[in-house]
Design an enzyme around this catalytic site. Structure first.
Site, PDB file in Angstrom:
ATOM      1  N   GLU A 185       3.288  -3.662   5.435  1.00  0.00           N
ATOM      2  CA  GLU A 185       2.870  -2.762   6.520  1.00  0.00           C
ATOM      3  C   GLU A 185       4.058  -1.941   7.004  1.00  0.00           C
ATOM      4  OE1 GLU A 185       0.391  -4.219  10.135  1.00  0.00           O
ATOM      5  OE2 GLU A 185       2.396  -3.821  10.918  1.00  0.00           O
TER       6      GLU A 185
ATOM      7  N   TYR B  52       0.390   4.810  10.841  1.00  0.00           N
ATOM      8  CA  TYR B  52       0.202   3.402  10.476  1.00  0.00           C
ATOM      9  C   TYR B  52      -0.200   3.316   9.007  1.00  0.00           C
ATOM     10  CZ  TYR B  52      -2.401  -0.979   9.951  1.00  0.00           C
ATOM     11  OH  TYR B  52      -2.879  -2.179   9.495  1.00  0.00           O
TER      12      TYR B  52
END
Ligand code: GDP
Ligand code: MN
Length: 384
Positions: A189, A101
């Site tokens: 992201e 992530y």
């Protein structure tokens, strides 16, 4: 302004961040050919502007091109968290060993960009954030220096990334920073960035939010706004230049000026009620804008009372009154409306309003008290 995954990936691709091979489809009928061109197993991904598509069933693996077409037909008929799916991204299915992530966003308290990273990426990252926040590393970034090699090393060490991946990993981070900076993003992201069996790093998912206040100098990005995919109420309020934020209460509010709007909401709270929204119609609103605002408020099924609080400066109260009356001719509504007009042309405004049976209040606190009173008397919202 939030970008779709496929739009984000096109930007990633320009910066050399590896993405899976794929193509967007609008109809199930075109999916088989796209899938054939890609070859091998396929992932079909709903393009909607919500998080957690995977868990909502909007991301599915297909074994064959035929299979992909059927899945696409199904996903194109879906609604995910209230938004209909208009496009699907057809991509090669990637086999991977690890999900990472990565996100760059703004730390508002620090007034700095912050880089967040975790070796436990994937669909459960929210769970990770909640239960084991120590698994997400946060590094504040000096906006003038950007993301440096040492940031990448720190993260790599922290997530036990094997040394052979470091060079590529630091390249992904450096490019991610450039995307963030060049696009005036408030969020970039990648979740997940995967490491494949043959040691490649690929951004399987991408999410970007562009600062709306920077769109004037991001013409290419501003063009990407794809109206149908957005919440229709957001589209409507942007069209009319309204600042509308839905909240949880029952008292719908229409106010001119952000400060007055907040004061109005505070008063509703202090009388024991709860505002259903923040809505600032801005200065100098005409009848059309007022009408659009009132329709938005009335479309909220939780609203049981509307409080209109206008302090006429540049805004003319008669124009506001005209907007209210016009709306009530168009929209059948039994919901009590409390109006407080003060300032420019308030008297003319009152005369116009006299035509309908509205509740006129002489002061703001009286208006708020009345609104809370009414809102608690009506058990359920809006019936239209
Ligand atoms: P999100 O749920 O909206 O964040 O959508 P993602 O694009 O992140 O997809 C959710 C999950 O689906 C990912 O975390 C992966 O585990 C899985 N996934 C997505 N693309 C692929 C793929 O190409 N291959 C495999 N095996 N899994 C994938
Ligand atoms: Mn994701």
């Amino acid at each position: 302004m939030r970008l779709h995954e496929y739009q984000t990936k096109q930007i990633f691709n320009k910066y050399g961040i590896p993405i899976p091979r794929g193509k967007i489809a609008l109809y199930a009928g075109e999916v088989k050919q796209i899938a054939d061109e890609i070859g091998g197993p396929i992932v079909v991904k709903a393009q909607v502007l919500v998080s957690g598509r995977g868990k909502a069933g909007g991301i599915r693996l297909a074994k064959s091109a035929k299979d992909a077409e059927e899945i696409a037909a199904y996903i194109l008929g879906m609604e995910i968290k209230g938004l209909p799916v208009h496009k699907v991204l057809i991509e090669e299915a990637v086999i991977f060993n690890q999900e990472i992530y990565l996100a760059i966003t703004i730390d508002r308290e620090a007034g700095l960009p912050v880089l967040m990273a975790s070796g436990s990426g994937g669909m459960d990252i929210e769970e990770v954030a909640l239960r084991s926040p120590e698994k997400i590393l946060r590094l504040q970034i000096n906006p003038l220096l950007g993301i440096q090699e040492y940031h990448a090393r720190l993260i790599a060490i922290n997530m036990d990334l094997s040394r052979q991946h470091w060079r590529q990993f630091s390249k992904v981070l450096a490019e991610m920073w450039k995307v963030f900076r060049d696009c005036d993003a408030t969020l970039v992201e990648i979740n997940p960035l995967v490491i494949t069996g043959d040691n490649r790093q690929i951004a399987l998912d991408g999410k970007m939010i562009i600062d709306d206040n920077a769109l004037f100098r991001q013409a290419n990005l501003a063009e990407l706004r794809w109206l149908e995919a957005e919440n229709p109420i957001d589209t409507e309020s942007r069209k009319f230049g309204l600042s509308y934020i839905p909240l949880k209460g029952k008292v719908g509010c229409m106010v001119n000026g952000a400060g007055l709007a907040m004061t109005t909401m505070d008063l509703i709270n202090s009388f024991g009620g709860e505002p259903a929204n923040f809505l600032d119609i801005g200065g100098g609103a005409n009848a059309e804008k007022v009408s659009a605002a009132l329709k938005i408020i009335l479309s909220d099924p939780h609203v049981t009372t509307v409080l209109i609080n206008i302090f006429g400066g540049i805004t003319r109260c008669d124009e506001v009154a005209r907007g209210i009356i016009a709306t009530l001719y168009e929209v059948e509504s039994q919901i009590p409306i409390i109006v407080r007009l003060s300032g420019t042309n308030a008297k003319e405004g009152m005369q116009i309003l006299a035509e309908r049976n509205l509740n006129i209040a002489n002061s703001l606190s009286e208006a708020a008290r009345l609104a809370v009173d009414f809102s608690q008397r009506v058990p359920n919202g809006n019936t239209h």
